[in-house]
Design an enzyme around this catalytic site. Structure first.
Site, PDB file in Angstrom:
ATOM      1  N   CYS A  98       0.825  -1.224   0.000  1.00  0.00           N
ATOM      2  CA  CYS A  98       0.000   0.000   0.000  1.00  0.00           C
ATOM      3  C   CYS A  98       0.853   1.265   0.000  1.00  0.00           C
ATOM      4  CB  CYS A  98      -0.874   0.034   1.240  1.00  0.00           C
ATOM      5  SG  CYS A  98      -1.908  -1.387   1.456  1.00  0.00           S
TER       6      CYS A  98
HETATM    7  N1  SAJ Z   1       6.883   2.372   8.490  1.00  0.00           N
HETATM    8  C1  SAJ Z   1       7.900   3.229   8.894  1.00  0.00           C
HETATM    9  N2  SAJ Z   1       7.620   4.168   9.835  1.00  0.00           N
HETATM   10  C2  SAJ Z   1       6.371   4.291  10.382  1.00  0.00           C
HETATM   11  C3  SAJ Z   1       5.348   3.415   9.939  1.00  0.00           C
HETATM   12  C4  SAJ Z   1       5.627   2.458   9.001  1.00  0.00           C
HETATM   13  O1  SAJ Z   1       9.034   3.153   8.430  1.00  0.00           O
HETATM   14  O2  SAJ Z   1       6.178   5.146  11.259  1.00  0.00           O
HETATM   15  C5  SAJ Z   1       7.179   1.365   7.460  1.00  0.00           C
HETATM   16  C6  SAJ Z   1       6.924  -0.054   7.926  1.00  0.00           C
HETATM   17  O3  SAJ Z   1       8.084  -0.611   8.496  1.00  0.00           O
HETATM   18  C7  SAJ Z   1       6.549  -0.767   6.628  1.00  0.00           C
HETATM   19  C8  SAJ Z   1       5.867   0.322   5.815  1.00  0.00           C
HETATM   20  O4  SAJ Z   1       6.280   1.571   6.382  1.00  0.00           O
HETATM   21  O5  SAJ Z   1       7.702  -1.207   5.937  1.00  0.00           O
HETATM   22  C9  SAJ Z   1       4.358   0.235   5.825  1.00  0.00           C
HETATM   23  O6  SAJ Z   1       3.991   0.144   7.180  1.00  0.00           O
HETATM   24  P1  SAJ Z   1       2.415   0.253   7.617  1.00  0.00           P
HETATM   25  O7  SAJ Z   1       2.370   0.188   9.096  1.00  0.00           O
HETATM   26  O8  SAJ Z   1       1.814   1.390   6.941  1.00  0.00           O
HETATM   27  O9  SAJ Z   1       1.873  -1.142   7.092  1.00  0.00           O
HETATM   28  P2  SAJ Z   1       0.873  -1.506   5.938  1.00  0.00           P
HETATM   29  O10 SAJ Z   1       1.509  -1.453   4.610  1.00  0.00           O
HETATM   30  O11 SAJ Z   1       0.286  -2.809   6.355  1.00  0.00           O
HETATM   31  O12 SAJ Z   1      -0.195  -0.356   5.981  1.00  0.00           O
HETATM   32  C10 SAJ Z   1      -1.504  -0.627   6.313  1.00  0.00           C
HETATM   33  C11 SAJ Z   1      -2.253   0.318   5.437  1.00  0.00           C
HETATM   34  N3  SAJ Z   1      -3.625  -0.096   5.321  1.00  0.00           N
HETATM   35  C12 SAJ Z   1      -4.231   0.044   4.124  1.00  0.00           C
HETATM   36  O13 SAJ Z   1      -3.690   0.501   3.137  1.00  0.00           O
HETATM   37  C13 SAJ Z   1      -5.628  -0.395   4.050  1.00  0.00           C
HETATM   38  C14 SAJ Z   1      -2.189   1.734   5.959  1.00  0.00           C
HETATM   39  O14 SAJ Z   1      -3.232   2.515   5.371  1.00  0.00           O
HETATM   40  C15 SAJ Z   1      -2.356   1.816   7.437  1.00  0.00           C
HETATM   41  O15 SAJ Z   1      -2.150   3.175   7.841  1.00  0.00           O
HETATM   42  C16 SAJ Z   1      -1.327   0.937   8.101  1.00  0.00           C
HETATM   43  O16 SAJ Z   1      -1.644  -0.411   7.698  1.00  0.00           O
HETATM   44  C17 SAJ Z   1      -1.343   1.087   9.602  1.00  0.00           C
HETATM   45  O17 SAJ Z   1      -1.885   2.088  10.094  1.00  0.00           O
HETATM   46  O18 SAJ Z   1      -0.723   0.244  10.253  1.00  0.00           O
END
Ligand code: SAJ
Length: 455
Positions: A291
């Site tokens: 995403c």
């Molecule tokens: N990440 C960082 N720093 C942060 C947060 C995440 O480096 O502060 C990195 C993570 O390690 C990962 C990537 O970004 O590699 C994505 O992390 P994520 O927590 O956003 O995980 P996702 O991809 O599962 O995101 C989902 C998304 N859901 C949908 O698209 C429906 C996102 O919208 C949500 O915000 C996210 O989950 C969430 O809130 O955890």
């Protein structure tokens, strides 16, 4: 041109209205209504199971024949949360999984991936293919829902014409049509397909009612009716681009404060004490998943087609995409201080998935780090307990044994408990903590150099 729901005088649906629809729908769906989910991966499978729990007869369709055969034989996909996996094993006979669509369905839901091509342009092939598959089976009264993440206009201008041409029917007049962008957060113990609020954009009043009734009968969360399909498409783009730019912000802070010896993570935690106007994000070795690192490119392409260049989104992507190189650079510099050249070093790479305690490696920065290390000439021993088939080392000890340096690329709970002696005993000299998940103070005077991202 489809009339927006604002023109139809519908803006936000109150919960009790949705419940009213749901009651009607629940009564009529308990035994006979069929839901066909096209694309039964991370998004489609939980939704298919939730639909089965809600009383629908469920069919799952997937283009991956080997996957279809495995799941049809009762093998729960590895990405399923425990509760879903248990339900699937207990109700396998209630869900028919096939490689092609079997026939008409009361509800069709498209949950196929919308990745980007190597040039970072949107790859709509899976969602277009799904529309072509569905179209011949659409009947009067069918509800077709697109959950795949797409930029504004894709549903109305690309997908809908395929459905109408292939069915000989007209949306809203004959069949019902909606976009409800998926919101899945893999590994989240609280927010799941049943509890995550949703936004909806539809083709008209009849489609409003049918889509609201369906989701109200399947989920226990608020449903926000947008003014149009385009608005619903834009919502998903905005929420995920918001996350990407905020991560880029803290990654840039980390590279700046890292030069000044400031602890970026502690500073962000300090800023988080402000009860309003701040939302914490944390620096890391990169941004992975299907995403966050993908959706901004859809929005950038959408802007370009409208004659606008999203400089800020593009810069945020550039900063986040540079984090794997930045992380390897930290290791190379510190190894050099120990008199060890990266190209002749052995490096343990801990973590391959993009996120803590899950199996998904899509767009994972760990894979980019692995490639950079290999390209530098270093010997790489990768280990991820959630991605054993892709790990070059069978165990954590095997990965650490004889390694000069370590990069932690995923903050799996198994890695968070590591202490300096776990590294020292294997002769490790440098640990780069790509997810800032270890206690950096424990490494002071330990004999193992610790570097975090911005701390
Ligand atoms: N990440 C960082 N720093 C942060 C947060 C995440 O480096 O502060 C990195 C993570 O390690 C990962 C990537 O970004 O590699 C994505 O992390 P994520 O927590 O956003 O995980 P996702 O991809 O599962 O995101 C989902 C998304 N859901 C949908 O698209 C429906 C996102 O919208 C949500 O915000 C996210 O989950 C969430 O809130 O955890």
């Amino acid at each position: 041109m489809l009339r927006s729901s604002r023109e139809r005088g519908v803006t936000t649906l109150r919960r009790e209205d949705a419940e009213h629809h749901a009651t009607d729908r629940k009564r009529s769906t308990t035994s006979t209504s069929t839901v066909t989910v096209v694309g039964i991966g991370y998004v489609g499978f939980p939704l298919a199971l939730q639909s089965a729990r809600s009383g629908y007869r469920v069919r799952g369709v997937d283009s991956n024949l080997e996957y279809v055969q495995s799941v049809s034989a009762g093998a729960a996909p590895i990405f399923l949360e425990m509760g879903d996996a248990r339900y699937f094993r207990q109700h396998i006979q209630d869900i028919k999984i096939t490689h092609r669509i079997l026939g008409p369905s009361d509800v069709f839901i498209v949950c196929v991936p919308t990745p980007v091509l190597p040039d970072k342009m949107p790859d709509l092939e899976p969602v277009v293919s799904a529309a072509h598959q569905i179209a011949p089976h659409v009947r009067k009264g069918s509800l077709v829902i697109i959950e795949s993440t797409v930029s504004p206009g894709v549903c109305d201008d690309i997908i809908l014409p395929i459905l109408e041409r292939g069915s000989g029917l007209i949306a809203e007049r004959d069949f019902l049509y909606a976009h409800c962008p998926e919101r899945i957060n893999p590994g989240d113990p609280v927010w799941n397909v049943a509890t995550i609020p949703r936004v909806l954009g539809t083709a008209g009043k009849k489609s409003d009612a049918a889509a609201i009734a369906f989701y109200s009968s399947v989920i226990d969360a608020p449903i926000q009716l947008m003014h149009s399909v385009r608005e619903a498409e834009a919502v998903k783009m905005v929420e995920n681009s918001f996350r990407d730019i905020n991560i880029a912000f803290v990654n840039e802070l980390a590279m700046s404060f890292g030069k000044a010896g400031l602890d970026t993570v502690n500073i962000i935690k300090g800023a988080s004490t402000k009860p309003f106007g701040f939302m914490p994000h944390f620096p890391g070795c990169g941004v992975g998943g299907h995403c966050i690192p993908v959706d901004p490119y859809y929005l950038i392409a959408y802007g370009e087609q409208n004659g606008f260049h999203h400089r800020f989104l593009a810069l945020a992507r550039e900063i986040n995409n540079a984090m794997p190189h930045y992380t390897v650079g930290l290791l190379e510099t510190e190894l050099s201080r120990c008199g060890i050249a990266l190209e002749s070093a052995r490096v343990a790479l801990l973590g391959l998935s993009y996120k803590r305690d899950i199996t998904d490696t899509r767009e994972s920065p760990a894979l980019e780090i692995e490639a950079i290390l290999a390209h530098s000439g270093a010997e790489v021993a990768s280990y991820d307990p959630f991605v054993a088939h892709r790990s070059s080392a069978r165990t954590l000890e095997d990965a650490l044994a004889g390694s000069d340096g370590v990069i932690i690329a995923t903050n799996h709970s198994a890695f968070e408990r590591l202490v300096p002696s776990d590294f020292l005993q294997h002769g490790v000299r440098v640990v780069v903590d790509g997810r800032n998940c270890l206690d950096k103070n424990a490494f002071v005077d330990s004999g193992v150099a610790y570097l975090g991202i911005g701390r």
